[in-house]
Design an enzyme around this catalytic site. Structure first.
Site, short mmCIF file in Angstrom:
data_model
loop_
_atom_site.label_atom_id
_atom_site.label_comp_id
_atom_site.label_asym_id
_atom_site.label_seq_id
_atom_site.Cartn_x
_atom_site.Cartn_y
_atom_site.Cartn_z
N LYS A 269 0.88 -1.18 0.00
CA LYS A 269 0.00 0.00 0.00
C LYS A 269 0.91 1.22 0.00
O LYS A 269 1.46 1.61 1.04
CB LYS A 269 -0.91 0.00 1.23
CG LYS A 269 -1.93 1.13 1.22
CD LYS A 269 -2.84 1.03 2.44
CE LYS A 269 -4.07 1.92 2.35
NZ LYS A 269 -3.79 3.33 2.22
N ARG A 274 -3.25 8.92 -5.02
CA ARG A 274 -3.90 7.99 -5.95
C ARG A 274 -4.14 8.72 -7.26
O ARG A 274 -4.57 9.87 -7.27
CB ARG A 274 -5.23 7.55 -5.36
CG ARG A 274 -5.94 6.51 -6.22
CD ARG A 274 -7.16 6.01 -5.49
NE ARG A 274 -7.79 4.91 -6.19
CZ ARG A 274 -8.57 4.02 -5.57
NH1 ARG A 274 -8.77 4.11 -4.29
NH2 ARG A 274 -9.13 3.06 -6.24
P1 ATP Z 1 -6.92 6.48 3.90
O1 ATP Z 1 -7.90 7.47 4.45
O2 ATP Z 1 -6.57 5.36 4.80
O3 ATP Z 1 -5.76 7.04 3.16
P2 ATP Z 1 -8.72 6.27 1.80
O4 ATP Z 1 -10.05 6.38 2.45
O5 ATP Z 1 -8.19 7.40 1.03
O6 ATP Z 1 -7.67 5.77 2.84
P3 ATP Z 1 -8.64 3.57 1.51
O7 ATP Z 1 -9.77 2.83 0.93
O8 ATP Z 1 -8.50 3.55 2.93
O9 ATP Z 1 -8.70 5.02 0.91
O10 ATP Z 1 -7.24 3.03 0.99
C1 ATP Z 1 -7.06 2.90 -0.30
C2 ATP Z 1 -6.04 3.90 -0.75
O11 ATP Z 1 -4.72 3.35 -0.68
C3 ATP Z 1 -6.26 4.14 -2.21
O12 ATP Z 1 -7.13 5.21 -2.37
C4 ATP Z 1 -4.91 4.39 -2.77
O13 ATP Z 1 -4.66 5.77 -2.78
C5 ATP Z 1 -3.95 3.77 -1.79
N1 ATP Z 1 -3.19 2.64 -2.33
C6 ATP Z 1 -1.85 2.48 -2.24
N2 ATP Z 1 -1.44 1.32 -2.75
C7 ATP Z 1 -2.56 0.70 -3.22
C8 ATP Z 1 -2.77 -0.55 -3.85
N3 ATP Z 1 -1.77 -1.40 -4.12
N4 ATP Z 1 -4.05 -0.85 -4.18
C9 ATP Z 1 -5.06 -0.01 -3.91
N5 ATP Z 1 -4.91 1.19 -3.30
C10 ATP Z 1 -3.67 1.54 -2.95
#
Ligand code: ATP
Length: 604
Positions: A269, A274
């Site tokens: 991760k 993103r």
């Molecule tokens: P957080 O608030 O924890 O940053 P979020 O709510 O933005 O998370 P989450 O669903 O918690 O999103 O986590 C997914 C995020 O992790 C994705 O939006 C992406 O930006 C990031 N990410 C990093 N590596 C990966 C991966 N290998 N696959 C998917 N997402 C990834």
């Protein structure tokens, strides 16, 4: 003032046009309720009265926008300008507008009150049509550069001159970015399903179209003109962002594996931005997690993708991470964040903070919609369509069915500069759930952090050749702590940050006297360095934290079987500790102590 009895007026071609007063009446009713069902009903009525060709515009206006948010054109004009326009149209001084504004605290109401007074003296108004309002607001939003302020004031005054007091209330709120009727996207989707789809039970299908396009106006137009049929045929379109799939979160590897059926893909991760990239042979778009358009800020990413993608059109997703140009190591999120939101100096930033995108998904390739395919197929397609380069890589992954292996992979990810891992279902139903947070993806981060409060003194035992600007010198040194028990040096990090240019250039010379062609017998390392040294030189180092590490030998098996402890994001403080012999360096035992005493639960 003309009394507006009907919702419509006729244009010169005899077509009926929706009056803005109709919209203003609906807004007023919506404002007076907090009940979602009632709001939905008012919207349904409004949509039904709206000529199909402009239903998109009515939707945008109602959510206080002119375009879908990803277009990035904002209407919001400064209050100062709006005050000028109100003063013009109401025939009062700006001071008077300000006084009323100060009293009522709402510029929309201010305009309404002042125009009320004007009502008695002004006789002729052109009824405002929605289309005219929309076009004028577009002119206001798009005016830039010299003279833009005049264009904005003139156009807003033009609207206010023809507006009823109530219309003025909403127009002013709209142009100042304060419409805020409290209508959620989901309420609009409900209303569209009822107005054009036959009932609320079709909301899910309408929502799917929204998730694939992130454009409420466009969805409205498709369903208004083509009904549910159009919604069912809705396809991913290059250039319209797909609402991102999100992950649930768990903290136990056992539980995670149970949840995904015992076996899954686990990926690093990455800790960056993103990016959803849309590419055609002559156009490119990069969208953020919140669907802002980042294309202009990352031309290097666009170029990199063009090089790496072996297809004509594609939508791919990945995490954009800042990379230390010298060592190739990942840098913390704050670094890539510097690249965001910039209008100028972009070329310099590309040099200063180069990025790599780690692609982790593919949603569309040359006419094929991959959002409906299971994850393993998507990963395979991604590998087929991408030829990795230095700037564009694929996310690191493994297939796991054992909680311990999952844990090891997580520690490896953290040590490499990641936040943790993403565990992804490999079931046949593991489609890309646009816009949803679900259990097909589960994020697994650490529960504990061990922040480093103090510096450590470490011994250089090897080095890695530099790349890029550091070609010809060392890119990083392999650093070790002293293990009193075994009288050996155990590796704890690669150190490539914190050196000034001069020191950097001098590194090969400084270490020349200590260079040997094999690993020193007192050095214990799982990592193969390019050059080995006799343990002699001691450097002062500070890191962000201490982490469990599968690749370093410091405190191997002490905290966790098969793993040691490493320093994450280490940096040279600039102090060479020539006053210290290698055996005076920080010991493995001290590092274990630091790890334990600085351990904190991660509060998130
Ligand atoms: P957080 O608030 O924890 O940053 P979020 O709510 O933005 O998370 P989450 O669903 O918690 O999103 O986590 C997914 C995020 O992790 C994705 O939006 C992406 O930006 C990031 N990410 C990093 N590596 C990966 C991966 N290998 N696959 C998917 N997402 C990834």
């Amino acid at each position: 003032m003309t009394t507006l009895k009907s919702a419509f007026t006729q244009n010169s071609f005899g077509e009926s046009e929706l009056l803005y007063s109709t919209i203003a009446d609906v807004y007023e009713k919506i404002e007076q309720t907090t009940k979602r069902l009632e709001m939905t009903r008012y919207l349904v009525d409004l949509f039904k009265q709206t000529p199909k060709e402009i239903v998109d515009k009515v939707v945008y206006l109602t959510i206080g926008e002119l375009y879908p948010p990803y277009v990035g054109i904002e209407l919001g004009i400064a209050e100062k300008l709006a005050i000028k326009a109100i003063a013009n149209s109401a025939g009062v001084s700006e001071k008077e507008v300000q006084n009323v504004f100060r009293e009522v605290g709402d510029l929309g109401k201010t305009a309404e009150m002042l125009l009320e007074k004007r009502k008695q003296v002004t006789l002729f108004h052109q009824p405002l049509t929605v289309e005219h309002v929309y076009e004028t607001l577009e002119k206001i939003a798009r005016a830039t550069g010299e003279g833009a302020q005049d264009v904005k004031i003139r156009n807003l005054s033009g609207l206010l001159n023809n507006a009823s007091p109530k219309e003025a209330r909403y127009l002013v709120r709209m142009v100042t970015g304060r419409l805020r009727l409290g209508i959620a996207d989901m309420t609009v989707l409900d209303a569209l399903a009822i107005a054009f789809g036959g009932g609320k039970e079709f909301r899910e299908e309408v929502e799917r179209a929204y998730n694939l396009s992130s454009d409420l106006g466009y969805v409205a137009k498709v369903i208004a003109e083509q009904g549910l049929e159009g919604i069912r045929n809705f396809r991913v379109t290059v250039g319209r962002p797909i609402r991102p799939m999100l992950a649930e979160r768990l903290t136990s590897p056992q539980e995670i594996l149970e949840k995904v059926g015992g076996k899954a893909i686990v990926e690093f991760k990455y800790d960056g931005l993103r990016i959803q990239a849309h590419l055609t042979p002559d156009q490119a778009w990069l969208f953020s997690r919140r669907l802002e358009n980042l294309t202009n800020q990352f031309p290097d990413v666009v170029e990199g993708l063009r090089e790496a993608l072996k297809c004509k059109e594609a939508i791919v997703e990945g995490e954009c991470v800042a990379i230390d140009p010298n060592t190739g190591e990942m840098l913390p999120f704050q670094m890539v964040a510097h690249r965001r939101g910039r209008k100028y100096g972009i070329e310099e930033m590309i040099e200063e903070i180069p990025v790599t995108v780690f692609l982790f998904d593919v949603l569309y390739v040359d006419g094929q919609d991959f959002t409906v395919r299971p994850f393993l197929e998507r990963r395979k397609a991604l590998e087929e369509v991408v030829e990795p380069t230095e700037r564009i890589r694929l996310s690191e992954y493994a297939i796991v069915d054992n909680p311990e292996v999952l844990d090891d992979f997580m520690h490896k990810a953290i040590e490499s500069g990641c936040e943790g891992v993403m565990v992804k279902s490999i079931g046949g139903d593991a489609i890309y759930q646009a816009g949803a947070r679900g259990w097909l993806w589960i994020k697994y981060k650490r529960d504990y952090r061990s922040e480093m409060a103090d510096t450590v003194d470490l011994v250089a035992v090897g080095a890695f050749m530099g790349r890029g600007k550091r070609g010809g010198t060392y890119g990083a040194l392999l650093m070790a702590a002293y293990d009193k028990e075994t009288d050996a040096f155990k590796t704890v990090c690669k150190l490539g940050t914190g050196f000034d240019d001069e020191t950097l250039a001098a590194l090969p010379k400084i270490f020349e006297p200590y260079k040997i062609d094999h690993k020193h017998p007192r050095v214990d390392s799982k990592i193969e360095a390019d050059v080995w040294f006799v343990p002699a030189k001691v450097l002062e180092v500070i890191g962000a934290e201490l982490t469990i590490s599968p690749s370093h030998t410091c405190a191997l098996d002490v905290i966790r079987k098969g793993s040691g402890i490493a320093i994450r994001f280490p940096r040279f403080t600039g102090r060479w500790r020539d006053d210290k012999a290698p055996e005076d360096a920080t010991t493995v035992q001290e590092i274990v102590e630091m790890y334990r005493s600085q351990l904190k639960r991660v509060e998130e």
